[in-house]
Design a protein around this motif. Structure first.
Motif, PDB file in Angstrom:
ATOM      1  N   ASN A  86      87.438  56.304 -13.919  1.00 49.96           N
ATOM      2  CA  ASN A  86      88.301  55.311 -13.282  1.00 49.96           C
ATOM      3  C   ASN A  86      89.365  56.050 -12.488  1.00 49.96           C
ATOM      4  N   ASP A  87      90.446  55.371 -12.108  1.00 47.56           N
ATOM      5  CA  ASP A  87      91.460  55.983 -11.245  1.00 47.56           C
ATOM      6  C   ASP A  87      92.169  57.175 -11.872  1.00 47.56           C
ATOM      7  N   SER A  88      92.125  57.309 -13.185  1.00 43.53           N
ATOM      8  CA  SER A  88      92.864  58.395 -13.830  1.00 43.53           C
ATOM      9  C   SER A  88      92.027  59.251 -14.780  1.00 43.53           C
ATOM     10  N   MET A  89      90.819  58.828 -15.100  1.00 44.04           N
ATOM     11  CA  MET A  89      90.026  59.503 -16.123  1.00 44.04           C
ATOM     12  C   MET A  89      88.768  60.148 -15.520  1.00 44.04           C
ATOM     13  N   THR A  90      88.465  61.361 -15.992  1.00 45.20           N
ATOM     14  CA  THR A  90      87.256  62.073 -15.577  1.00 45.20           C
ATOM     15  C   THR A  90      86.472  62.511 -16.804  1.00 45.20           C
ATOM     16  N   SER A  91      85.161  62.319 -16.755  1.00 42.24           N
ATOM     17  CA  SER A  91      84.273  62.789 -17.813  1.00 42.24           C
ATOM     18  C   SER A  91      83.730  64.162 -17.423  1.00 42.24           C
ATOM     19  N   ILE A  92      83.809  65.120 -18.346  1.00 45.73           N
ATOM     20  CA  ILE A  92      83.361  66.490 -18.097  1.00 45.73           C
ATOM     21  C   ILE A  92      82.201  66.818 -19.028  1.00 45.73           C
ATOM     22  N   THR A  93      81.121  67.302 -18.458  1.00 45.68           N
ATOM     23  CA  THR A  93      79.972  67.757 -19.239  1.00 45.68           C
ATOM     24  C   THR A  93      79.768  69.238 -18.969  1.00 45.68           C
ATOM     25  N   VAL A  94      79.775  70.043 -20.026  1.00 49.31           N
ATOM     26  CA  VAL A  94      79.600  71.490 -19.904  1.00 49.31           C
ATOM     27  C   VAL A  94      78.265  71.880 -20.528  1.00 49.31           C
ATOM     28  N   GLY A  95      77.335  72.338 -19.709  1.00 51.71           N
ATOM     29  CA  GLY A  95      76.068  72.857 -20.200  1.00 51.71           C
ATOM     30  C   GLY A  95      76.181  74.359 -20.408  1.00 51.71           C
ATOM     31  N   ILE A  96      75.807  74.855 -21.590  1.00 56.20           N
ATOM     32  CA  ILE A  96      75.983  76.267 -21.947  1.00 56.20           C
ATOM     33  C   ILE A  96      74.632  76.884 -22.264  1.00 56.20           C
TER      34      ILE A  96
END
Length: 304
Positions: free
Chosen positions: A92-102
């Motif tokens: 949304n306007d303030s939230m980001t989802s982060i996915t880290v593949g290792i």
């Protein structure tokens, strides 16, 4: 019918195993959310890898980078070789989802067999590493505040300016380095600065190389007579229509608000010129609390 079902199940199983062990990009994946724009997180990742190199002797190479929402790194430390794939997506306007593949390039098969299902040394170390990154990023985000103002218009302004160029992270330092040159010119020629609230006008933003060309500007009277100079020039900054935010914090990281506007525009269907105009309403030379320093930032709508 049972034979067909068994055959289909076997095909599905072998297809999954083939993808999981041969095609899947990571051995283990970590997902979390942060109250920040994708570009702010991307900058945080770059700065984090620099710190890891300095403090942990981990050497990172960027293998691939797309905009501000995808980075793929290779990390080397001794005989250890890892890949980190970062995907950032605005929620949304303030939230980001982060996915880290290792991915551990030397022990990938074993990690895929174990890490997703049981606690291993590899899994524990990677969770702690990403948790440390997240905590550092959140500490950084706490240092400033961004308020989305939405669609706004700026005022036309007549300015004296000097043209500069720097990497994005050093724009404030570059302004400070050349402050004496433009202010000295104005003082020598008895040209009054209106309000002593300078502007930063971006004329080019190379997002891939993170380099900006910009004008460092001081508002002056339109009736001011120009005294020729090799560096300082006069011009009109026209009124702009675009998206605006109000930023509270140190000017060194005001570009975090640019990323907020880019994500906001993408989510709400606006097209922007990507030439931010910053108006600094506080003078850092007067000191005070950084979290109260106010800047208005507008990015104009792209011309049709």
């Amino acid at each position: 019918m049972n034979n067909k079902l068994k055959w289909l199940s076997a095909v599905v199983l072998f297809s999954f195993l083939g993808w999981y062990f041969l095609l899947k990009q990571s051995d283990y994946t970590i997902t979390f959310k942060v109250n920040a724009a994708t570009g702010t997180i991307s900058q945080g990742i770059i700065e984090w890898t620099t710190t890891q190199t300095k403090n942990q002797n981990e050497f990172y190479t960027v293998l691939e980078k797309r905009n501000f929402d995808f980075i793929k790194h290779q990390m080397k430390k001794g005989n250890k070789e890892m890949e980190y794939t970062w995907n950032m997506k605005s929620v949304n306007d303030s939230m980001t989802s982060i996915t880290v593949g290792i991915k551990d390039l030397n022990h990938s098969f074993y990690n895929r067999l174990t890490a997703p299902f049981v606690s291993t040394k590899f899994r524990t170390e990677q969770i702690e590493k990403i948790k440390s990154f997240k905590m550092g990023l959140e500490d950084h985000i706490d240092d400033f505040k961004i308020r989305i103002d939405g669609k706004r218009s700026s005022e036309e302004i007549y300015v004296a300016y000097i043209s500069l160029k720097s990497i994005l992270q050093e724009k404030a330092q570059t302004m400070i380095e050349f402050d004496a040159k433009i202010v000295g010119y104005l003082d020598r020629n008895k040209i009054k600065i209106i309000g002593y609230r300078p502007y930063l006008e971006v004329t080019d933003w190379n997002q891939d190389k993170e380099i900006i060309s910009f004008n460092y500007c001081f508002p002056i009277s339109k009736n001011t007579k120009y005294v020729p100079d090799s560096d300082v020039k006069f011009k009109i900054i026209p009124a702009l229509k675009g998206l605006q935010v109000t930023y509270f914090g140190n000017f060194r990281t005001s570009d975090r608000s640019w990323f907020t506007l880019l994500d906001y525009a993408k989510l709400h269907g606006y097209k922007l010129e990507n030439k931010p105009l910053e108006h600094f309403l506080s003078n850092p030379f007067n000191g005070g609390v950084e979290s109260e320093w106010e800047t208005k930032i507008i990015i104009p709508f792209a011309s049709k």
